[in-house]
Enzyme design. Structure first.
Site, PDB file in Angstrom:
ATOM      1  N   SER A 173       0.822  -1.197   0.000  1.00 18.73           N
ATOM      2  CA  SER A 173       0.000   0.000   0.000  1.00 18.73           C
ATOM      3  C   SER A 173       0.864   1.258   0.000  1.00 18.73           C
ATOM      4  CB  SER A 173      -0.962  -0.041   1.190  1.00 18.73           C
ATOM      5  OG  SER A 173      -1.958   0.935   1.083  1.00 18.73           O
ATOM      6  N   ASP A 274      -9.544  -4.880  -4.950  1.00 14.84           N
ATOM      7  CA  ASP A 274      -8.932  -3.694  -4.358  1.00 14.84           C
ATOM      8  C   ASP A 274      -9.261  -2.446  -5.175  1.00 14.84           C
ATOM      9  OD1 ASP A 274      -7.290  -1.866  -3.076  1.00 14.84           O
ATOM     10  OD2 ASP A 274      -5.415  -2.853  -3.624  1.00 14.84           O
TER      11      ASP A 274
END
Length: 330
Positions: A173, A274
């Protein structure tokens, strides 16, 4: 001392962080601190860990991981795996439960020496502080290869077991965003080691990239109100160009060429469900089209969401991802 219930809020990034007018910060999400496991972790029974200080000004530290030697690795140097945790640049830690558990699993399977970097967080330390801390950590790692310098600052786990021709950087991330920015810097600036250490490969796991213009299936409705947009403004409010700054939106006119990434190999990992999935795909293709001369690999986890492997590394898909990373590391 006033409780958080009575203090006045100055600003907040819900559901992550709240800042009070007295300057105090309350982190609303994130896994708890856990100590290192110097006598091997209870999960795998095969990984030792310890905490080290890299720099005092600013304060940068790390958690190091060393796998128990096997018959195959006893006499061998091990790849060095440098990890930058996620958390939107404002929560989580190298010393948190999620990072610690995940790295125990990965180090055990991949047989690497890992350095999980504890960089400074926003809003107390706005970007680019995290980038600078991670670069400093990489410089410190590289210094172990030099025959000169102060040996008292060197750690024997790295000096004795690390293979400095196989240095990998990896992040999830926001950590994946850090990987990009560190690799770009390494493409134009040498590591200060005197021995020629370079990044061998970079792993981008569910990387955090964004921009002012939607791509693919991203909705144009309320794009500026998306969490990805708001987080960047919170952690780097002075970024030139805002959400189109090259550090968060590395593709487009006037941006440095991705061909300059300072590594020989890269792996981009995405998760099918995602919100950042298409940004990862977009980044992979942009690097491919840039003329980057290294090897490139892409891996997608089906039916999974953002950073799923950190929340439960025991699922089948998490095991498959860790297995894929271990394969790439060797």
């Amino acid at each position: 001392m006033a409780s958080s219930a009575t203090k006045e809020v100055a600003k907040e990034l819900l559901p992550l962080v709240r800042v009070y007018k007295d300057g105090s910060v309350e982190r609303l999400l994130g896994s708890p601190y856990v100590p290192p496991s110097p006598d091997q972790d209870p999960q795998t029974g095969s990984v030792s860990s310890k905490d080290v200080t890299i720099s005092h000004n600013p304060t940068v530290s790390a958690r190091l991981y060393l796998p128990k030697p096997t018959a195959q690795t006893h006499q061998k140097k091990l790849p060095i795996f440098v990890y930058f945790h996620g958390g939107g640049f404002c929560i989580e830690s190298a010393f948190s439960f999620y990072s610690h558990r995940y790295l125990n699993h990965l180090v055990s399977q991949a047989q690497v020496v890992a350095v999980s970097v504890e960089y400074r967080l926003a809003p107390e330390h706005l970007l680019p502080a995290a980038y600078e801390d991670c670069w400093s950590a990489l410089q410190w790692i590289a210094s172990h290869y030099s025959k000169t310098g102060d040996d008292s600052t060197k750690d024997p786990w790295l000096s004795n077991h690390g293979d400095f021709e196989r240095v990998f950087i990896c992040g999830d991330s926001a950590g994946g965003n850090i990987v990009h920015n560190i690799a770009m810097r390494a493409g134009v600036e040498s590591l200060n080691d005197g021995g020629g250490v370079k990044i061998f490969a970079a792993i981008f796991s569910h990387p955090y990239f964004w921009g002012s213009e939607p791509i693919g299936s991203e909705s144009s409705d309320n794009h500026e109100k998306s969490m990805c947009y708001i987080v960047w403004d919170f952690v780097y409010p002075s970024a030139p160009g805002g959400i189109d700054n090259e550090m968060i939106n590395p593709v487009g006119p006037g941006k440095p060429s991705l061909a300059n990434l300072g590594c020989s190999k890269l792996l981009v990992c995405v998760a099918e469900k995602d919100e950042l999935r298409e940004r990862g795909d977009w980044y992979y293709n942009a690097v491919k089209e840039s003329g980057f001369g290294g090897e490139m690999e892409f891996f997608e986890s089906k039916e999974e969401d953002h950073s799923f492997h950190l929340f439960d590394p025991e699922t089948e898909n998490a095991k498959n991802l860790i297995k894929r990373l271990a394969s790439f590391l060797h």
